[in-house]
Design a protein around this motif. Sequence first.
Motif, PDB file in Angstrom:
ATOM      1  N   ASP A  49       0.796  -0.942   0.151  1.00  0.00           N
ATOM      2  CA  ASP A  49       0.106  -0.394   0.129  1.00  0.00           C
ATOM      3  C   ASP A  49       0.507   1.581   0.374  1.00  0.00           C
ATOM      4  OD1 ASP A  49      -2.134  -1.829   0.046  1.00  0.00           O
ATOM      5  OD2 ASP A  49      -2.561  -1.815   2.071  1.00  0.00           O
ATOM      6  N   LEU A  52       2.424   1.481  -3.578  1.00  0.00           N
ATOM      7  CA  LEU A  52       1.592   2.139  -4.364  1.00  0.00           C
ATOM      8  C   LEU A  52       1.378   4.254  -4.169  1.00  0.00           C
ATOM      9  CD1 LEU A  52      -0.973  -0.331  -4.685  1.00  0.00           C
ATOM     10  CD2 LEU A  52       0.219   0.365  -6.373  1.00  0.00           C
ATOM     11  N   GLN A  53       1.153   4.147  -2.634  1.00  0.00           N
ATOM     12  CA  GLN A  53       1.442   5.856  -2.451  1.00  0.00           C
ATOM     13  C   GLN A  53       2.729   6.206  -2.963  1.00  0.00           C
ATOM     14  OE1 GLN A  53       1.373   6.567   2.090  1.00  0.00           O
ATOM     15  NE2 GLN A  53      -0.824   5.324   2.014  1.00  0.00           N
ATOM     16  N   LEU A  55       4.077   5.257  -6.071  1.00  0.00           N
ATOM     17  CA  LEU A  55       3.899   5.509  -7.542  1.00  0.00           C
ATOM     18  C   LEU A  55       3.022   6.395  -7.467  1.00  0.00           C
ATOM     19  CD1 LEU A  55       4.320   1.451  -8.088  1.00  0.00           C
ATOM     20  CD2 LEU A  55       5.924   3.525  -8.584  1.00  0.00           C
ATOM     21  N   GLU A  56       2.062   6.563  -6.798  1.00  0.00           N
ATOM     22  CA  GLU A  56       0.884   7.366  -7.519  1.00  0.00           C
ATOM     23  C   GLU A  56       1.206   8.976  -7.237  1.00  0.00           C
ATOM     24  OE1 GLU A  56      -2.713   5.996  -5.108  1.00  0.00           O
ATOM     25  OE2 GLU A  56      -2.874   4.322  -6.894  1.00  0.00           O
ATOM     26  N   SER A  57       2.329   9.296  -6.221  1.00  0.00           N
ATOM     27  CA  SER A  57       2.415  10.243  -5.617  1.00  0.00           C
ATOM     28  C   SER A  57       3.337  11.231  -7.167  1.00  0.00           C
ATOM     29  CB  SER A  57       3.134  10.420  -4.965  1.00  0.00           C
ATOM     30  OG  SER A  57       4.671  10.827  -4.846  1.00  0.00           O
ATOM     31  N   ALA A  58       3.874  10.488  -7.807  1.00  0.00           N
ATOM     32  CA  ALA A  58       4.379  10.371  -9.967  1.00  0.00           C
ATOM     33  C   ALA A  58       5.717  10.824  -8.977  1.00  0.00           C
ATOM     34  CB  ALA A  58       4.035  12.009  -9.897  1.00  0.00           C
ATOM     35  N   GLN A  59       6.166  10.384  -8.097  1.00  0.00           N
ATOM     36  CA  GLN A  59       7.835  10.400  -7.586  1.00  0.00           C
ATOM     37  C   GLN A  59       8.474   9.148  -8.762  1.00  0.00           C
ATOM     38  OE1 GLN A  59       9.051   9.425  -3.768  1.00  0.00           O
ATOM     39  NE2 GLN A  59      11.062   9.029  -4.734  1.00  0.00           N
ATOM     40  N   VAL A  84       1.573  -3.276 -10.981  1.00  0.00           N
ATOM     41  CA  VAL A  84       2.614  -2.678 -11.537  1.00  0.00           C
ATOM     42  C   VAL A  84       3.240  -2.602 -12.482  1.00  0.00           C
ATOM     43  CG1 VAL A  84       5.008  -1.486 -11.021  1.00  0.00           C
ATOM     44  CG2 VAL A  84       3.706  -1.685  -8.912  1.00  0.00           C
ATOM     45  N   ARG A  87      -0.275  -1.089 -14.831  1.00  0.00           N
ATOM     46  CA  ARG A  87      -0.538   0.514 -14.561  1.00  0.00           C
ATOM     47  C   ARG A  87       0.801   1.094 -15.363  1.00  0.00           C
ATOM     48  NH1 ARG A  87      -2.963   2.041  -8.607  1.00  0.00           N
ATOM     49  NH2 ARG A  87      -2.923   4.548 -10.108  1.00  0.00           N
ATOM     50  N   TRP A  88       2.107   0.479 -14.981  1.00  0.00           N
ATOM     51  CA  TRP A  88       3.720   1.452 -14.954  1.00  0.00           C
ATOM     52  C   TRP A  88       4.282   0.731 -15.559  1.00  0.00           C
ATOM     53  CZ3 TRP A  88       1.381   1.883  -9.919  1.00  0.00           C
ATOM     54  CH2 TRP A  88       0.646   2.447  -9.599  1.00  0.00           C
TER      55      TRP A  88
END
Length: 135
Positions: A49, A52-53, A55-59, A84, A87-88
């Motif tokens: 979790d 994912l935070q 990755l979702e923060s666009a770091q 991952v 999504r990425w």
Amino acid sequence: MTSSPDNPDSDPGPVPVVLLVEDDGLLLMEAADTLAEAGFQVVEAPHADKALQVLESAQEVDALMTDVDMPLGSIDGLALARLVAKRWPWIPVLVVSGMGTPGPNDMPEGARFIPKPYAPFDLVQTLHDCVRRAA
């Protein structure tokens, strides 16, 4: 040319960022130290979790290294690896586990696997290969 503090003109290139997902604090610290000494920038996450935070923060993340068995969080490392990859898809995935080898359909296509305990050299080489292939 080797980069050194005495030679500011040398450019070692961009530092690859590895998102390291490991629930065991000691193993997390050891892997993070090994990777940092090898020239990676390490972002640590104790469960999927948190990963994912990040990755979702666009770091920026150049590679994901995840353990399989993580009791904390809503998904395990294999589910994280598949998510991952979906999504990425440009982020290479390395899965590690001391609980056995994943089956042929457990990991996303192109993901790599290393059993625990792993040699630091093998870990570094595999991640360097993953980052190079994705570049």
